[in-house]
Design a protein around this motif. Structure first.
Motif, PDB file in Angstrom:
ATOM      1  N   ARG A   1       4.173  -9.549  -2.516  1.00  9.29           N
ATOM      2  CA  ARG A   1       2.946 -10.338  -2.357  1.00  9.29           C
ATOM      3  C   ARG A   1       1.739  -9.416  -2.228  1.00  9.29           C
ATOM      4  NH1 ARG A   1       2.733 -14.483   2.712  1.00  9.29           N
ATOM      5  NH2 ARG A   1       0.482 -14.535   3.110  1.00  9.29           N
ATOM      6  N   ALA A   2       1.883  -8.331  -1.476  1.00 11.14           N
ATOM      7  CA  ALA A   2       0.781  -7.395  -1.301  1.00 11.14           C
ATOM      8  C   ALA A   2       0.435  -6.704  -2.615  1.00 11.14           C
ATOM      9  CB  ALA A   2       1.134  -6.360  -0.236  1.00 11.14           C
TER      10      ALA A   2
ATOM     11  N   HIS B   1       0.921  -7.865  -5.643  1.00 10.02           N
ATOM     12  CA  HIS B   1       0.286  -8.861  -6.515  1.00 10.02           C
ATOM     13  C   HIS B   1      -1.158  -9.096  -6.094  1.00 10.02           C
ATOM     14  CE1 HIS B   1      -0.093 -12.371  -9.100  1.00 10.02           C
ATOM     15  NE2 HIS B   1      -0.576 -13.042  -8.062  1.00 10.02           N
ATOM     16  N   ALA B   2      -1.392  -9.217  -4.782  1.00 15.24           N
ATOM     17  CA  ALA B   2      -2.748  -9.445  -4.300  1.00 15.24           C
ATOM     18  C   ALA B   2      -3.653  -8.269  -4.638  1.00 15.24           C
ATOM     19  CB  ALA B   2      -2.731  -9.689  -2.791  1.00 15.24           C
ATOM     20  N   ALA B   3      -3.116  -7.051  -4.542  1.00 16.38           N
ATOM     21  CA  ALA B   3      -3.910  -5.874  -4.887  1.00 16.38           C
ATOM     22  C   ALA B   3      -4.307  -5.908  -6.358  1.00 16.38           C
ATOM     23  CB  ALA B   3      -3.118  -4.606  -4.574  1.00 16.38           C
ATOM     24  N   ALA B   4      -3.360  -6.242  -7.219  1.00 15.65           N
ATOM     25  CA  ALA B   4      -3.663  -6.326  -8.646  1.00 15.65           C
ATOM     26  C   ALA B   4      -4.718  -7.389  -8.926  1.00 15.65           C
ATOM     27  CB  ALA B   4      -2.388  -6.605  -9.435  1.00 15.65           C
ATOM     28  N   GLU B   5      -4.574  -8.546  -8.279  1.00 17.93           N
ATOM     29  CA  GLU B   5      -5.536  -9.641  -8.475  1.00 17.93           C
ATOM     30  C   GLU B   5      -6.935  -9.225  -8.035  1.00 17.93           C
ATOM     31  OE1 GLU B   5      -5.047 -13.201  -9.490  1.00 17.93           O
ATOM     32  OE2 GLU B   5      -3.539 -12.015 -10.564  1.00 17.93           O
ATOM     33  N   ALA B   6      -7.017  -8.341  -7.045  1.00 18.18           N
ATOM     34  CA  ALA B   6      -8.313  -7.888  -6.536  1.00 18.18           C
ATOM     35  C   ALA B   6      -8.864  -6.697  -7.310  1.00 18.18           C
ATOM     36  CB  ALA B   6      -8.184  -7.527  -5.060  1.00 18.18           C
TER      37      ALA B   6
ATOM     38  N   ASP C   1      -5.902  -0.471  -7.371  1.00 17.38           N
ATOM     39  CA  ASP C   1      -4.748   0.288  -7.837  1.00 17.38           C
ATOM     40  C   ASP C   1      -3.646   0.338  -6.794  1.00 17.38           C
ATOM     41  OD1 ASP C   1      -5.575   1.427 -10.545  1.00 17.38           O
ATOM     42  OD2 ASP C   1      -7.285   1.970  -9.284  1.00 17.38           O
ATOM     43  N   GLY C   2      -3.941  -0.162  -5.605  1.00 14.80           N
ATOM     44  CA  GLY C   2      -2.925  -0.223  -4.570  1.00 14.80           C
ATOM     45  C   GLY C   2      -3.549  -0.314  -3.201  1.00 14.80           C
ATOM     46  N   ILE C   3      -2.676  -0.295  -2.184  1.00 15.17           N
ATOM     47  CA  ILE C   3      -3.131  -0.290  -0.803  1.00 15.17           C
ATOM     48  C   ILE C   3      -2.427   0.847  -0.057  1.00 15.17           C
ATOM     49  CG2 ILE C   3      -3.591  -2.763  -0.823  1.00 15.17           C
ATOM     50  CD1 ILE C   3      -1.098  -3.196   0.829  1.00 15.17           C
ATOM     51  N   VAL C   4      -3.115   1.376   0.941  1.00 16.15           N
ATOM     52  CA  VAL C   4      -2.577   2.431   1.796  1.00 16.15           C
ATOM     53  C   VAL C   4      -2.585   1.879   3.219  1.00 16.15           C
ATOM     54  CG1 VAL C   4      -2.807   4.800   2.603  1.00 16.15           C
ATOM     55  CG2 VAL C   4      -3.501   4.202   0.259  1.00 16.15           C
ATOM     56  N   VAL C   5      -1.417   1.842   3.834  1.00 16.44           N
ATOM     57  CA  VAL C   5      -1.265   1.161   5.123  1.00 16.44           C
ATOM     58  C   VAL C   5      -0.839   2.175   6.183  1.00 16.44           C
ATOM     59  CG1 VAL C   5      -0.113  -0.721   6.351  1.00 16.44           C
ATOM     60  CG2 VAL C   5      -0.619  -0.941   3.902  1.00 16.44           C
ATOM     61  N   ALA C   6      -1.631   2.282   7.225  1.00 16.36           N
ATOM     62  CA  ALA C   6      -1.334   3.164   8.355  1.00 16.36           C
ATOM     63  C   ALA C   6      -0.532   2.401   9.406  1.00 16.36           C
ATOM     64  CB  ALA C   6      -2.642   3.666   8.952  1.00 16.36           C
ATOM     65  N   PRO C   7       0.039   3.097  10.387  1.00 16.07           N
ATOM     66  CA  PRO C   7       0.728   2.404  11.476  1.00 16.07           C
ATOM     67  C   PRO C   7      -0.181   1.389  12.157  1.00 16.07           C
ATOM     68  CG  PRO C   7       1.243   4.735  11.538  1.00 16.07           C
ATOM     69  CD  PRO C   7       0.169   4.565  10.499  1.00 16.07           C
ATOM     70  N   GLY C   8       0.373   0.223  12.418  1.00 11.61           N
ATOM     71  CA  GLY C   8      -0.399  -0.860  12.995  1.00 11.61           C
ATOM     72  C   GLY C   8       0.153  -2.189  12.531  1.00 11.61           C
ATOM     73  N   PRO C   9      -0.583  -3.261  12.737  1.00 12.60           N
ATOM     74  CA  PRO C   9      -0.047  -4.592  12.434  1.00 12.60           C
ATOM     75  C   PRO C   9       0.310  -4.823  10.974  1.00 12.60           C
ATOM     76  CG  PRO C   9      -2.373  -4.689  13.059  1.00 12.60           C
ATOM     77  CD  PRO C   9      -1.897  -3.327  13.402  1.00 12.60           C
TER      78      PRO C   9
ATOM     79  N   ALA D   1     -11.094  -6.260   1.308  1.00  9.94           N
ATOM     80  CA  ALA D   1     -10.566  -6.465  -0.041  1.00  9.94           C
ATOM     81  C   ALA D   1      -9.548  -7.594  -0.107  1.00  9.94           C
ATOM     82  CB  ALA D   1      -9.932  -5.167  -0.552  1.00  9.94           C
ATOM     83  N   LEU D   2      -8.689  -7.688   0.909  1.00  9.07           N
ATOM     84  CA  LEU D   2      -7.609  -8.688   0.897  1.00  9.07           C
ATOM     85  C   LEU D   2      -7.579  -9.418   2.246  1.00  9.07           C
ATOM     86  CD1 LEU D   2      -4.755  -6.523  -0.702  1.00  9.07           C
ATOM     87  CD2 LEU D   2      -6.306  -8.104  -1.868  1.00  9.07           C
ATOM     88  N   PRO D   3      -8.639 -10.140   2.575  1.00  6.64           N
ATOM     89  CA  PRO D   3      -8.707 -10.741   3.910  1.00  6.64           C
ATOM     90  C   PRO D   3      -7.639 -11.785   4.176  1.00  6.64           C
ATOM     91  CG  PRO D   3     -10.458 -11.581   2.501  1.00  6.64           C
ATOM     92  CD  PRO D   3      -9.828 -10.447   1.767  1.00  6.64           C
TER      93      PRO D   3
END
Length: 374
Positions: free
Chosen positions: A19-20, A22-27, A30-38, A141-143
């Protein structure tokens, strides 16, 4: 109070990762970078035992397998994460450049969203390694990435709401008059834990004039007979949030206190009644705010009407003027209008509401009348 829900499976996390991507592509990312956290917990189930200066980063890119970059000494823990089967792991050892190790996953000139709680030193390190890449905040970007909850998430949020309700029913029976705000705040925290919370995020106790500060931190003020007291408390149960507010009175309220409380209660009801699929988030705010403005107290309603809730107690969507995101079944958020009279008292009433196919359903169900405490 409730049975422990079944844990999320590797398939659940794989679906979220897809899902993430796909959402990145729709927006147009080129991708998302996720750090430690929720966000990392929601996408993988991985929560590092300590968040340190060592880089940990999940890279999710359309058309590629998601990769979790971790320090070598933490790789054994990452391999045990419930979402690990859906990931490739790449580790780096002390003495190596972690940004050089991550750079091939991003490409030389891509546009990426970065989770809001990423450390600046890590983002700057990636920019040094890849000077032609650009970055934006993930929430910007992806609220809505985490906004729509599935049935298992709704089960957890419902249980958290029920535990907060049980806490409120119990707190009404403790002594208020003659005790400090911090004493009652401690009672709230103890009750939340007794009813299953593993994390207490806040216990607002605003008595008398302190109630006019919406986020008043409980202090040493001694609560007195005749005080109006704002209670706002919540935390995490089974990894999902609770957040509820009720306003009580020590002894019988005066006419002014009762009048203001009635206005807020009616405004809160108007906000909840407005909830239905397809309307903009701002319409919930407008419905609650209009009632307070019509009663002549508009200048004393000084915050948004609501915020989303999930693996954190505050997240998108937000019920505020200008937010045109339409409501979708499965969204969960607070409806919490308030009136705050400086130097006198405040009133706030808050429930978590989830959007259904034809309206909204409250996840908090305690009485909204002004309770009398002693």
């Amino acid at each position: 109070m409730t049975s422990t829900p079944a844990p999320f499976t590797a398939d659940d996390y794989a679906a979220r990762l897809a899902r993430a991507a796909h959402a990145a592509a729709e927006a147009g990312l080129d991708g998302i970078v996720v750090a430690p956290g929720p966000d990392l917990v929601w996408l993988t189930g991985y929560r590092p035992t300590a968040i340190t200066e060592r880089l940990t980063a999940l890279v999710v890119a359309p058309g590629s397998d998601p990769v979790l970059v971790v320090p070598t000494l933490e790789a054994p823990d990452a391999e045990q994460a419930p979402g690990a089967p859906a990931l490739a792991l790449r580790d780096w050892t002390d003495g190596q450049d972690p940004y050089a190790a991550t750079a091939p996953l991003l490409g030389p000139a891509g546009r990426f969203a970065v989770s809001d709680n990423a450390w600046a030193m890590h983002l700057l390190g990636l920019q040094r390694a890849l000077p032609d890449t650009t970055y934006t905040a993930l929430t910007t970007a992806l609220p809505m990435l985490r906004a729509v909850k599935d049935a298992a998430e709704l089960e957890r949020l419902t249980a958290a709401g029920a535990a907060a309700d049980a806490t409120y029913e119990e707190i009404k029976g403790v002594p208020f008059a003659g005790r400090k705000e911090t004493d009652v705040a401690g009672d709230l925290a103890d009750l939340l834990r007794r009813f299953g919370h593993t994390q207490v995020d806040f216990t607002v106790v605003g008595s008398g004039p302190n109630g006019a500060n919406p986020h008043h931190e409980a202090g040493d003020r001694v609560i007195r007979e005749g005080d109006t007291v704002v209670l706002d408390f919540g935390g995490l149960l089974h990894g999902y949030g609770s957040d509820t507010s009720r306003t009580v009175h020590v002894g019988e309220p005066g006419v002014a206190e009762q009048t203001v409380h009635d206005i807020v209660r009616e405004a809160q009801e108007a906000g909840v009644r407005a909830v239905r699929p397809g309307i903009a988030c701002q319409e919930v705010d407008r419905a609650a705010r209009a009632h307070i403005e019509d009663a002549g107290y508009g200048e004393f309603f000084i915050h948004r009407t609501g915020h989303g809730i999930g693996v954190t107690t505050h997240e998108p969507p937000y019920m505020i003027e200008g937010e045109e995101q339409p409501l979708v079944p499965g969204m969960c958020f607070s409806v919490e209008p308030g009136i705050y009279l400086p130097g006198r008292f405040g009133v706030r009433i808050e429930d978590i509401v989830t959007v259904t196919e034809d309206g909204g359903r409250r996840l908090n169900n305690t009485a909204r009348d002004m309770a009398i405490v002693h």
